[in-house]
Design a protein around this motif. Structure first.
Motif, PDB file in Angstrom:
ATOM      1  N   LYS A 105       0.802  -1.226   0.000  1.00 41.69           N
ATOM      2  CA  LYS A 105       0.000   0.000   0.000  1.00 41.69           C
ATOM      3  C   LYS A 105       0.835   1.277   0.000  1.00 41.69           C
TER       4      LYS A 105
ATOM      5  N   CYS B 215       1.916   3.640   2.174  1.00 42.40           N
ATOM      6  CA  CYS B 215       1.606   4.909   2.843  1.00 42.40           C
ATOM      7  C   CYS B 215       2.916   5.687   2.870  1.00 42.40           C
TER       8      CYS B 215
ATOM      9  N   CYS C  35       5.601   5.178   5.799  1.00 39.92           N
ATOM     10  CA  CYS C  35       5.821   3.855   6.398  1.00 39.92           C
ATOM     11  C   CYS C  35       6.933   3.042   5.736  1.00 39.92           C
TER      12      CYS C  35
ATOM     13  N   PRO D 206       6.525  -1.631   3.652  1.00 35.21           N
ATOM     14  CA  PRO D 206       6.648  -2.244   2.325  1.00 35.21           C
ATOM     15  C   PRO D 206       8.103  -2.511   1.927  1.00 35.21           C
TER      16      PRO D 206
ATOM     17  N   ASN E  28      -1.330  -6.309   6.950  1.00 32.52           N
ATOM     18  CA  ASN E  28      -2.643  -5.955   6.381  1.00 32.52           C
ATOM     19  C   ASN E  28      -3.477  -7.208   6.443  1.00 32.52           C
TER      20      ASN E  28
ATOM     21  N   HIS F 220      -6.633  -2.901   7.448  1.00 36.52           N
ATOM     22  CA  HIS F 220      -6.639  -1.636   6.708  1.00 36.52           C
ATOM     23  C   HIS F 220      -8.086  -1.338   6.312  1.00 36.52           C
TER      24      HIS F 220
ATOM     25  N   ARG G 111      -3.316   7.139   1.995  1.00 39.94           N
ATOM     26  CA  ARG G 111      -4.042   6.072   2.694  1.00 39.94           C
ATOM     27  C   ARG G 111      -5.086   5.403   1.793  1.00 39.94           C
TER      28      ARG G 111
HETATM   29 FE1  SF4 Z   1       2.511   0.751   6.518  1.00 44.24          FE
HETATM   30 FE2  SF4 Z   1       0.034  -0.144   7.019  1.00 44.24          FE
HETATM   31 FE3  SF4 Z   1       0.403   1.775   5.201  1.00 44.24          FE
HETATM   32 FE4  SF4 Z   1       1.231  -0.716   4.699  1.00 44.24          FE
HETATM   33  S1  SF4 Z   1      -0.899  -0.003   4.976  1.00 44.24           S
HETATM   34  S2  SF4 Z   1       2.349   1.147   4.277  1.00 44.24           S
HETATM   35  S3  SF4 Z   1       1.898  -1.368   6.741  1.00 44.24           S
HETATM   36  S4  SF4 Z   1       0.790   1.891   7.433  1.00 44.24           S
END
Ligand code: SF4
Ligand code: SAM
Length: 425
Positions: free
Chosen positions: A149, A151, A154, A157, A192, A226, A265
C-alpha cells in the motif's frame, strides 16, 4: 508480529539444543528482534548492542562464547550499517530468512566472520518452519505478511516486502495444532491482515468462518486491518460468529482528508466513518481502537483538530498514537513543512489525554456487565486469576487455579487503573 517471529525462531533453534535463558549473561546466543517503524525503536538497537557487547566480552574472558544476532526490520533495512557500527555482531538476518537460522548459527560457529542474510527468498519461510509449540491459552498465528500500500510515512513495504498470504490449509492445520495444545484464543496476524486472500477466492471473513469450526478454538481476533480491505464477508463475520471478538483495531492515522491524501491512505474520513457505521449496525457491541500519527508533514492545527474530532465521533475505546517519525527512503521524509518537535509533543499529549478519558469512560461502562473472560494466568495475589475480556481488558477474579485456560462468565464489579475486577456471574 515480532512476538510471533521470536517464538518461531525459538522453534527453529530448539532442535539444536537451544532453549530460552532468563538473562543475557547466561545465554550462549542472544537474538535482538528489532523494529524499524520509528526512529526511536531503531536507535534502541544500537544502545542495546552496546550493552550486549560488554556481556559478550565478559563471557569471552570466562572462556564462554556468545553468538550475537540482530534479526527483524532494522536488520533488513540497515544490515551493512549494523556490521559497520557493531562489528562484534555475528549474524544479521531479515524477517524473511529466520528459517535458515540453524545454517547461520553453524556458519557463525565456524568463526568465518559475520553472516548477513537479508534476502527475500522466492520460497516463503513458512514452508520451512517446524510446527509451533502451543504455550498458554492464547496464541498468535501469522496469516499474511508484507504490504503493497505504500503509505508515504511507512517503512513496512520496504522491510517486510510485498503482500503474501499463507494458504488456508496451512493456517487451518496450525490452528488445529494450537487448539490441541490447549490454545483457546487465536489472534490472526498480518501487516494488512484483512488483505489476506486464499485459493478459490477466499477472503479473511471466509477463513475466520473455517477457523471458528476448528474444535477447541473459542475466540478469534485479527490485527492489523486496513480500512480499504474491510469487505462485506468480513463485516458479516462480525455479525454471525460468536467466536469473533467484538473488538476491532482499525487504524485511521488522521481525521483530516488533506492529510489522509498526503499519507496515500486510499480512504477519506467519510469512507472510514461509513465503514464504522456498517460494522456497528451489524455488531452493536463492537468497540474500536485505532492508530493515529500526529505531526505528519504539513499537519495544521485544523488538521489536528479534525483527528481529535474523529476520536470523539467514533468513540474509540483505545488508541495507539505516535509522533510522526521521518523514515529514511519514505516519501514523507522528504516533504516540506516538517512539523517542529514541540508541536508534535503538544499534540501527542492532547490525543493521549482524550483517549485516556475515553478508555476510562468505557471501562466504567463495563461495571455491572456480564462478560466472557478467558482466564489465562495466576493473578498477583493468592487465589486470584487473571484473564482478558472480549475487549482485551485485563480482568482479575478470585477463582480456582484449574480454571486457567477456560472461558468463564464473570460480572465486572470494579475499575482499577490498569484492570477490571470481577466476580463469577
Ligand atoms: Fe505501513 Fe500499514 Fe500503510 Fe502498509 S498499509 S504502508 S503497513 S501503514
Ligand atoms: N498496516 C497498518 C495500517 O495500515 O494501519 C499499520 C501497521 S504499522 C506497522 C503500525 C503503526 O505504526 C501505523 O498504524 C502507524 O500509526 C505507525 N507508524 C508507521 N510509520 C510511522 C512513522 N513513520 N511515524 C510514526 N508512526 C508510524
Amino acid at each position: 508480529m515480532n512476538v510471533y517471529d521470536s517464538a518461531r525462531m525459538a522453534d527453529v533453534l530448539a532442535p539444536l539444543g537451544y532453549g530460552p535463558a532468563d538473562h543475557a549473561e547466561e545465554a550462549d546466543m542472544v537474538i535482538l528482534n528489532t523494529c524499524h517503524i520509528r526512529e526511536k525503536a531503531a536507535e534502541k538497537v544500537f544502545s542495546e548492542l552496546g550493552r550486549l557487547r560488554k556481556i559478550k566480552t565478559a563471557r569471552a574472558e570466562a572462556g564462554q562464547r556468545m553468538i550475537l544476532a540482530v534479526a527483524g526490520c532494522v536488520a533488513q533495512a540497515e544490515g551493512e550499517e549494523i556490521l559497520r557500527r557493531a562489528p562484534f555482531v555475528d549474524i544479521v538476518l531479515g524477517p524473511q530468512t529466520y528459517h535458515r537460522l540453524p545454517e547461520m548459527v553453524a556458519q557463525a560457529a565456524r568463526a568465518g566472520g559475520a553472516v548477513l542474510d537479508t534476502e527475500f527468498p522466492a520460497e516463503p519461510k513458512f514452508d520451512f518452519l517446524p510446527e509451533p509449540l502451543a504455550q498458554g491459552s492464547s496464541a498468535f498465528l501469522s496469516v499474511q505478511e508484507g504490504c503493497d500500500k505504500f503509505c508515504t510515512f511507512c517503512v513496512v513495504p520496504y522491510t517486510r516486502g510485498a503482500e503474501y498470504s499463507r494458504p488456508a490449509t496451512a493456517i487451518l492445520a496450525e490452528a488445529a495444532k494450537l487448539a490441541q495444545g490447549g490454545v483457546r484464543e487465536i489472534t490472526l496476524l498480518g501487516q494488512n491482515v484483512n488483505g489476506w486472500h486464499g485459493d478459490e477466492g477466499w477472503g479473511l471473513g471466509r477463513l475466520i468462518r473455517a477457523l471458528a469450526e476448528v474444535p477447541g478454538v473459542e475466540r478469534l481476533r485479527y490485527t492489523t486491518s486496513h480500512p480499504r480491505d474491510m469487505d462485506d464477508e468480513l463485516i458479516r463475520a462480525h455479525a454471525e460468529l460468536p467466536q469473533l471478538m467484538p473488538f476491532l483495531h482499525l487504524p485511521v492515522q488522521s481525521g483530516s482528508d488533506r492529510i489522509l491524501a498526503a499519507m496515500n491512505r486510499g480512504h477519506d474520513r467519510d469512507t472510514y466513518l461509513r465503514l464504522v457505521d456498517r460494522l456497528k449496525s451489524v455488531c452493536p457491541d463492537l468497540a474500536l481502537s485505532s492508530d493515529f500519527i500526529v505531526g505528519f508533514p504539513g499537519e495544521s492545527d485544523a488538521d489536528f483538530e479534525a483527528s481529535m474530532d474523529l476520536i470523539r465521533q467514533v468513540g474509540f475505546v483505545q488508541t495507539y498514537s505516535f509522533k510522526y517519525s521521518p523514515r529514511p527512503g519514505t516519501p514523507a521524509a522528504a516533504m516540506d513543512q516538517q512539523v517542529p518537535e514541540p508541536v508534535k509533543d503538544e499534540r501527542l499529549a492532547q490525543v493521549q489525554a482524550l483517549l485516556m478519558e475515553q478508555t476510562t469512560r468505557f471501562n466504567h461502562s463495563c461495571v455491572g456487565r456480564e462478560m466472557r473472560v478467558l482466564l489465562d494466568r495466576p493473578g498477583r495475589h493468592a487465589g486470584q486469576l487473571l484473564g482478558r475480556s472480549p475487549y482485551m481488558q485485563p480482568v482479575h477474579v478470585k477463582a480456582a487455579a484449574h480454571l486457567i485456560g477456560t472461558v468463564v462468565n464473570l460480572r465486572i464489579t470494579k475499575v482499577h487503573p490498569n484492570s477490571l475486577e470481577a466476580i463469577p456471574a
